[in-house]
Design a protein around this motif. Structure first.
Motif, PDB file in Angstrom:
ATOM      1  N   THR A 102      -7.196   1.230  13.542  1.00  0.00           N
ATOM      2  CA  THR A 102      -6.199   2.253  13.223  1.00  0.00           C
ATOM      3  C   THR A 102      -4.870   1.605  12.807  1.00  0.00           C
ATOM      4  O   THR A 102      -4.212   2.028  11.849  1.00  0.00           O
ATOM      5  N   VAL A 103      -4.458   0.560  13.540  1.00  0.00           N
ATOM      6  CA  VAL A 103      -3.202  -0.148  13.218  1.00  0.00           C
ATOM      7  C   VAL A 103      -3.275  -0.758  11.825  1.00  0.00           C
ATOM      8  O   VAL A 103      -2.323  -0.677  11.026  1.00  0.00           O
ATOM      9  N   ILE A 104      -4.432  -1.371  11.517  1.00  0.00           N
ATOM     10  CA  ILE A 104      -4.602  -1.970  10.185  1.00  0.00           C
ATOM     11  C   ILE A 104      -4.499  -0.908   9.100  1.00  0.00           C
ATOM     12  O   ILE A 104      -3.853  -1.106   8.048  1.00  0.00           O
ATOM     13  N   ALA A 105      -5.120   0.266   9.373  1.00  0.00           N
ATOM     14  CA  ALA A 105      -5.074   1.356   8.386  1.00  0.00           C
ATOM     15  C   ALA A 105      -3.646   1.844   8.163  1.00  0.00           C
ATOM     16  O   ALA A 105      -3.223   2.118   7.030  1.00  0.00           O
ATOM     17  N   VAL A 106      -2.867   1.930   9.268  1.00  0.00           N
ATOM     18  CA  VAL A 106      -1.471   2.393   9.154  1.00  0.00           C
ATOM     19  C   VAL A 106      -0.634   1.380   8.365  1.00  0.00           C
ATOM     20  O   VAL A 106       0.217   1.736   7.534  1.00  0.00           O
ATOM     21  N   LEU A 107      -0.865   0.088   8.652  1.00  0.00           N
ATOM     22  CA  LEU A 107      -0.120  -0.957   7.926  1.00  0.00           C
ATOM     23  C   LEU A 107      -0.402  -0.894   6.430  1.00  0.00           C
ATOM     24  O   LEU A 107       0.491  -1.094   5.593  1.00  0.00           O
ATOM     25  N   PHE A 125       1.618   1.895   5.081  1.00  0.00           N
ATOM     26  CA  PHE A 125       3.022   1.487   4.934  1.00  0.00           C
ATOM     27  C   PHE A 125       3.223   0.657   3.665  1.00  0.00           C
ATOM     28  O   PHE A 125       4.266   0.762   2.987  1.00  0.00           O
ATOM     29  N   PHE A 126       2.235  -0.147   3.359  1.00  0.00           N
ATOM     30  CA  PHE A 126       2.364  -1.009   2.194  1.00  0.00           C
ATOM     31  C   PHE A 126       2.433  -0.192   0.911  1.00  0.00           C
ATOM     32  O   PHE A 126       3.180  -0.512  -0.002  1.00  0.00           O
ATOM     33  N   TYR A 127       1.643   0.864   0.831  1.00  0.00           N
ATOM     34  CA  TYR A 127       1.609   1.679  -0.381  1.00  0.00           C
ATOM     35  C   TYR A 127       2.640   2.809  -0.371  1.00  0.00           C
ATOM     36  O   TYR A 127       3.154   3.183  -1.425  1.00  0.00           O
ATOM     37  N   TRP A 145       5.586   4.103   2.530  1.00  0.00           N
ATOM     38  CA  TRP A 145       6.111   3.992   3.895  1.00  0.00           C
ATOM     39  C   TRP A 145       6.354   5.351   4.535  1.00  0.00           C
ATOM     40  O   TRP A 145       6.282   5.508   5.750  1.00  0.00           O
ATOM     41  N   ILE A 146       6.629   6.399   3.696  1.00  0.00           N
ATOM     42  CA  ILE A 146       6.872   7.743   4.268  1.00  0.00           C
ATOM     43  C   ILE A 146       5.575   8.282   4.889  1.00  0.00           C
ATOM     44  O   ILE A 146       5.555   8.784   6.012  1.00  0.00           O
ATOM     45  N   VAL A 147       4.498   8.161   4.134  1.00  0.00           N
ATOM     46  CA  VAL A 147       3.188   8.607   4.677  1.00  0.00           C
ATOM     47  C   VAL A 147       2.820   7.791   5.906  1.00  0.00           C
ATOM     48  O   VAL A 147       2.289   8.297   6.904  1.00  0.00           O
ATOM     49  N   GLY A 148       3.125   6.491   5.903  1.00  0.00           N
ATOM     50  CA  GLY A 148       2.830   5.631   7.052  1.00  0.00           C
ATOM     51  C   GLY A 148       3.552   6.091   8.294  1.00  0.00           C
ATOM     52  O   GLY A 148       2.999   6.095   9.401  1.00  0.00           O
ATOM     53  N   ILE A 149       4.842   6.502   8.115  1.00  0.00           N
ATOM     54  CA  ILE A 149       5.600   6.975   9.285  1.00  0.00           C
ATOM     55  C   ILE A 149       4.983   8.253   9.833  1.00  0.00           C
ATOM     56  O   ILE A 149       4.819   8.427  11.052  1.00  0.00           O
ATOM     57  N   LEU A 150       4.623   9.193   8.935  1.00  0.00           N
ATOM     58  CA  LEU A 150       4.027  10.470   9.390  1.00  0.00           C
ATOM     59  C   LEU A 150       2.705  10.240  10.142  1.00  0.00           C
ATOM     60  O   LEU A 150       2.453  10.822  11.198  1.00  0.00           O
TER      61      LEU A 150
END
Length: 657
Positions: A21-26, A29-31, A33-38
């Protein structure tokens, strides 16, 4: 409750999922960052509620287990204290340490703690010491099944009073069948007119109907000489307590009419199947008739048989028809065999050897090779003179063989004829019985519980004086070419003379007919007396036995030999015969050692006391006036006590005919 997170499989699976899950979130964030925060916020909330749910589940489960443990503990305490099962703890000194209230209430006391098991129930300690797992005992009129746990010094008591009562009620109400036969009815009534026959019938029927009504037995006459009785085991127990007094009543009442009618009753019991009951009842009746009639035989599915009555000598038959039929059947069976083996009982006497010689003549006259089995290491001194005489006749002596020789020459077509006994344990060699498929039994003893299995022909007549008498009658109906030499006829006559004590006991008209036939065939009475001679040493030993005799009860003499002296069976038997000639003696019993391990009892009577029933109670048998038994590994004192107990039991049932 164990933590689920502590399980390696679950823990590593969760860690892997979080890592992915952490890898997926990172990557998000790379592509973007707004979607990553949500996504991070949503995942954090989800993890929070998941963690909370797991903790709530653990708390709920712990509460449930705590409650369940409390309930189980409470139920266990209530079961221990309230359920109708007795529990007792005891110590090494068999003192009670604790009991539950139920067990205490069974003794109607405040407490049992501190009391000895001997005081509470003296049957418990022997059970514990005997290392039995469970047993039923009686405590204060209640039946308890006790289960013993020795390692824990713990006893469980289950009240089985009602169960045992139901079982007893079932057993008491279980059906029993009785077949009742009027002995000698046809012979007794053959010469009567209709009025006399009707009077006898009415007398007997009235007696039996009254007896049946008094005890609640359903009775139905099925023929002129047969009755069928239906009863239950409770009624049967009452009849056993009366020793079946109906036997005496019928005998005494018919004597008034100058006839001698007796009853033979076979009773089947112990099973629920009516067909099996009928088979047992028929078998019991056959057994009663085979023992001479005037008695009751109660047979159970286990094979155990109880006998009552049999106090009178069996009536001599008035017809020779049966002897002729048996003789012709014997001729046919002998003719179909390739050879004939004849075997008597262990330590054969004059009667056994004489009757064996007679059967040997039957084989020879029918053209078959015959052999007499004799164990040279197991002979009584009473037949020594006879054997010495036989050795002087090579043609006859060559027919005598050992059991080992018999086993070697026996084939599937060999006929084995057993004389003067019907018990497998009494024959010279039981291996011959097991090898032979064709066995004939010829005997004059009353039939016992033990019997040779599946004989193809049985000729048992307890009215006869001896087996030699029966064999002599059979010889009369064999082919006319039969010729006997002097020693063969003398051996048969010696068997009759010895068994009748020179024609004084158990002697009927047929006995004299047989003796007359043998005398006509050349039997030498002087030679018989030579056979019966004894040594002075044996005479002295018999005199010492008589010297020890004492009167136990009126008419009953008992003598006991010295413990360090051994006696042959013939001397013990002769001592019993001699005691019977003394004034005031109507029955005699001689107890003596045969060897270190075996004690023999010989019993004789003049007819008022049935010594056969007394000896059967000690594992032996014989006739009403002549019986014996052997006991293994007993002392003379123990044997005397057992004999006196058997006498007491017999006398309680009455001794007079």
């Amino acid at each position: 409750m164990p933590n689920l997170n502590e399980k390696p499989l679950i823990r590593y699976s969760i860690y892997s999922l979080i890592g992915l899950t952490v890898i997926a979130v990172l990557i998000l964030f790379f592509y973007n960052w707004i979607v990553g925060i949500l996504v991070s916020i949503i995942l954090s909330v989800a993890l929070y509620f998941l963690r909370k749910a797991v903790l709530d589940f653990q708390l709920e489960m712990e509460g449930y287990i705590t409650t369940l443990s409390y309930r189980l503990k409470k139920v266990g305490e209530e079961a221990l204290m309230e359920m109708p099962i007795g529990i007792m703890l005891f110590n090494d000194q068999y003192h009670i340490e604790w009991t539950n209230p139920f067990l205490t209430s069974c003794f109607d006391v405040d407490t049992l703690v501190g009391r000895s098991l001997f005081d509470v129930a003296d049957a418990l300690v022997p059970l514990i010491k005997q290392e039995v797992e469970s047993e039923t005992i009686t405590l204060h009129d209640r039946k308890f099944k006790v289960i013993i746990k020795r390692n824990e010094r713990l006893l469980y008591f289950f009240d089985v009073t009602e169960q045992i009562e139901i079982e007893r009620q079932y057993e008491n109400e279980r059906t029993a069948l009785a077949f009742i036969f009027l002995d000698n009815y046809d012979e007794v009534t053959q010469g009567m007119d209709d009025q006399a026959r009707s009077a006898i019938n009415s007398e007997v029927t009235a007696l039996l109907n009254k007896w049946a009504k008094d005890y609640g037995v359903f009775l139905k006459r099925v023929s002129s000489e047969r009755f069928l009785g239906v009863l239950n085991e409770s009624i049967l127990t009452k009849l056993e307590k009366t020793k079946f007094s109906i036997l005496d009543e019928v005998r005494e009442k018919t004597t008034i009419h100058n006839v001698s009618l007796t009853l033979s009753i076979g009773i089947g019991t112990g099973v629920s199947s009516l067909q099996e009951l009928a088979d047992l009842a028929q078998s019991g009746q056959d057994l009663a008739l085979g023992r001479g009639g005037d008695q009751v035989a109660i047979k159970q599915i286990s094979g155990k048989v109880k006998f009552f009555g049999g106090k009178t000598n069996p009536m001599e038959k008035r017809t020779r028809v049966r002897a002729r039929v048996i003789s012709h059947a014997l001729k046919e069976i002998v003719s179909e065999s390739n050879k004939v083996m004849i075997m008597g009982h262990k330590f054969p006497d004059m009667d056994a050897i004489g009757s064996a010689i007679g059967i040997l003549k039957v084989a020879q006259v029918n053209g078959k090779e015959g052999f007499i089995v004799l164990d040279p290491d197991a002979l009584d001194s009473g037949v020594e003179q006879l054997l010495i005489e036989l050795r002087q006749h090579p043609d006859l002596w060559s027919r005598f063989i050992t059991p080992e020789q018999a086993l070697e020459i026996m084939t599937d077509e060999t006929l084995l004829i057993v004389v003067d006994t019907h018990k497998p344990s009494m024959v010279i060699d039981e291996r011959l019985l097991s090898r032979s498929e064709h066995v004939i039994v010829i005997d004059h003893h009353r039939r016992g519980e033990e019997f040779i299995k599946d004989p193809i022909l049985v000729y048992m007549e307890p009215y006869a004086s001896s087996t030699a008498e029966l064999v002599t009658e059979l010889l009369e109906y064999q082919p006319k070419s039969l010729k006997m030499n002097m020693v063969e006829a003398t051996a048969l006559l010696a068997g009759i003379i010895v068994d009748t004590k020179s024609f004084t006991l158990r002697t009927g008209s047929r006995t004299f007919d047989a003796a007359s036939y043998l005398r006509a065939k050349g039997a030498d009475t002087v030679l018989v007396q030579k056979f019966m001679k004894e040594d002075i040493e044996n005479y002295v030993k018999r005199a010492r036995l008589i010297q020890n005799a004492s009167i136990y009860k009126e008419g009953i003499a008992i003598t006991i030999a010295d413990d360090n002296e051994f006696f042959e069976q013939v001397i013990i038997a002769q001592t019993a015969d001699t005691l019977l000639t003394m004034n005031g003696v109507s029955a005699s019993f001689v107890i003596a050692r045969r060897n270190e391990a075996c004690i023999s009892i010989s019993a004789r009577s003049l007819g008022d006391i049935n010594v056969q029933l007394i000896m059967e109670a000690l594992g032996g048998g014989g006739h009403l006036t002549n019986a014996a038994t052997q006991l293994q590994n007993h002392t003379l004192k123990e044997t005397e006590e057992r004999l006196k107990l058997a006498l007491e039991d017999y006398l309680e049932g009455g001794t007079k005919s």
